[in-house]
Design an enzyme around this catalytic site. Structure first.
Site, PDB file in Angstrom:
ATOM      1  N   TYR A 120      25.268  32.273  40.256  1.00 20.23           N
ATOM      2  CA  TYR A 120      26.521  32.016  40.973  1.00 20.23           C
ATOM      3  C   TYR A 120      27.097  33.343  41.452  1.00 20.23           C
ATOM      4  CZ  TYR A 120      31.307  30.490  41.906  1.00 20.23           C
ATOM      5  OH  TYR A 120      32.528  30.229  42.493  1.00 20.23           O
TER       6      TYR A 120
ATOM      7  N   ASP B 137      24.966  41.663  40.985  1.00 23.07           N
ATOM      8  CA  ASP B 137      26.250  41.008  40.759  1.00 23.07           C
ATOM      9  C   ASP B 137      26.585  41.179  39.281  1.00 23.07           C
ATOM     10  OD1 ASP B 137      28.383  39.333  40.263  1.00 23.07           O
ATOM     11  OD2 ASP B 137      27.634  37.703  41.529  1.00 23.07           O
TER      12      ASP B 137
ATOM     13  N   LYS C 197      36.907  40.737  37.197  1.00 25.28           N
ATOM     14  CA  LYS C 197      38.202  40.946  36.569  1.00 25.28           C
ATOM     15  C   LYS C 197      38.204  41.856  35.348  1.00 25.28           C
ATOM     16  CE  LYS C 197      37.233  36.201  35.258  1.00 25.28           C
ATOM     17  NZ  LYS C 197      36.077  36.126  36.165  1.00 25.28           N
TER      18      LYS C 197
END
Length: 426
Positions: A142, A237, A265
């Site tokens: 994802y 990623d 984050k």
């Protein structure tokens, strides 16, 4: 009716599905979302006053635990100075210097507001740098919800141009090609089919959105070589693995340098933030210094930067942090696998560092197709049992468990005891 149930009843009238992100939905496990009121250290407390040992950690960034005193103090200080300026600040420069000093592959970095935005921007930069359009991603990995990344896996080696969401035109995904995670031959086949057309390969170096699936030996090294040989960029990623597997992320853990990296984050201490960075010759193409446009009015928010700086500095200045955390995590996840074996179950526990997940399927689980064989009904039963015993887990078979430095060995042993009790009654 509990307070969480009441809030959910109200929420579904005004918020799609009653939640502001699908990952918060409890529908797949047959329960109502818990509405969280507060969190501190290793624990969260819901609106009904129930306290849970938290294995979600805001989906990863709370590696120090919730509301760490130093992070909180720096955030409060930053709030006193102002919540948002929409202008350059000293903290942005400090953050960029810190990230570049920690992650060897990153020579320049740009702040954004989410992992999705970081991926979208990194892919655009790769296309701008190479002058090519096609991107290779992997089934089950994802990379946020931008149109080009929402592509179904399919059952073949390659799947191109099939949107995985309503509202995404086929044209937005026609240049997204899907390979099989841990299968270098599937990647080679795409390079052979589209010679000179691949701008980049983007991969979660440790897949953590189909449950936790580790790269096989040589897989990441093979991707690096394929990209180099074909003039394509390799994008890691690291929205989940960044600053979690090690201070320098998965690339430091495995000793492989990608061309571009995306973060989420964790660099904001859990606040809404992201970043992408990498080679200077690629990053210098980003506006305003180059022709690849990307902007964000609130990027580098001063409060988020304060939180992220405090967290990253603490991680950098505590040299044995990862060794201690990963030691506890190894004991915990290996304890889960031993308990499964002792109970005569065929299930599989995958883990690396402080990331792990259980698959209610016979292993090994090395790719998306194998992950999908997990018994999701059995996962729901496990989830409910653990929640009833004050262990907060992600409400999906295909999400990771995250351990934090705030968790003690005693708390993890207690969690293992609860898991063993579950195994006895199932």
């Amino acid at each position: 009716m509990s307070r969480s149930e009441t809030l959910f009843t109200e929420a579904v009238e005004r918020i799609p599905g009653g939640v502001n992100s699908p990952v918060r939905a409890f529908g797949s496990v047959g329960e109502t979302p818990r509405f969280i009121a507060s969190a501190k250290g290793a624990y969260m407390t819901d609106a009904d006053g129930q306290t849970y040992l938290d294995f979600v950690g805001s989906w990863g960034p709370m590696i120090l635990g919730h509301n760490h005193p130093k992070v909180l103090a720096d955030v409060l200080e930053a709030c006193q100075e102002g919540l948002s300026f929409g202008a350059a600040t000293e903290r942005e420069v400090e953050m960029a210097e810190l990230i570049c000093s920690i992650v060897p592959s990153i020579e320049m970095v740009r702040m954004v507001n989410s992992g999705t935005e970081a991926v979208m921007s990194a892919v655009r930069a790769a296309r701008g740098f190479t002058g090519r359009n096609k991107i290779i991603k992997f089934a089950g990995c994802y990379h946020g919800h931008s149109d080009a990344m929402l592509v179904k896996a399919g059952s073949g080696v390659m799947t191109a141009g099939i949107p995985d969401s309503a509202g995404v035109p086929a044209g937005c995904t026609q240049d997204t090609l899907t390979a099989v995670y841990n299968d270098l031959d599937s990647v080679q086949a795409i390079f052979d089919e589209f010679q000179g057309e691949i701008a980049a390969v983007i991969v979660e170096p440790v897949a953590a959105n189909m449950g936790v699936v580790l790269p096989k030996k040589g897989f990441l090294e093979g991707l690096r070589k394929l990209c180099t040989d074909n003039g394509s960029l390799l994008i890691f990623d690291e929205v989940i693995t960044g600053f979690r597997l090690s201070l320098s992320g998965a690339q430091g853990y495995f000793g492989i340098e990608p061309d571009l990296t995306t973060f989420g984050k964790i660099i904001g201490g859990g606040m809404p933030v992201g970043a992408y960075g990498g080679r200077k010759d690629v990053m210098k193409l980003i506006a305003p210094s180059g022709p690849v446009y990307q902007a964000g009015t609130l990027s580098g928010n001063p409060v988020a930067m304060a939180a992220g700086l405090a967290q990253l500095k603490l991680l950098k200045e505590t040299p044995d942090f990862y060794e201690k955390l990963n030691h506890k995590a190894d004991a915990f996840f290996e304890g889960m696998q031993e308990a499964v074996k002792a109970a005569g179950k065929p299930w599989t526990v995958n883990h690396i560092g402080s990331l792990g997940s259980i698959f209610f399927a016979e292993g090994p689980v090395t790719n998306y197709a194998e992950a999908k064989t997990s018994d999701t009904k059995k996962f729901g039963e496990y989830f409910s049992y653990m929640m009833q015993n004050s262990i907060y887990l992600a409400p999906s078979q295909f999400e990771a468990m995250f351990l934090s430095g705030a968790m003690t060995e005693e708390e993890l042993v207690k969690t293992l005891d609860i898991f063993k009790a579950y195994l006895k009654q199932c």
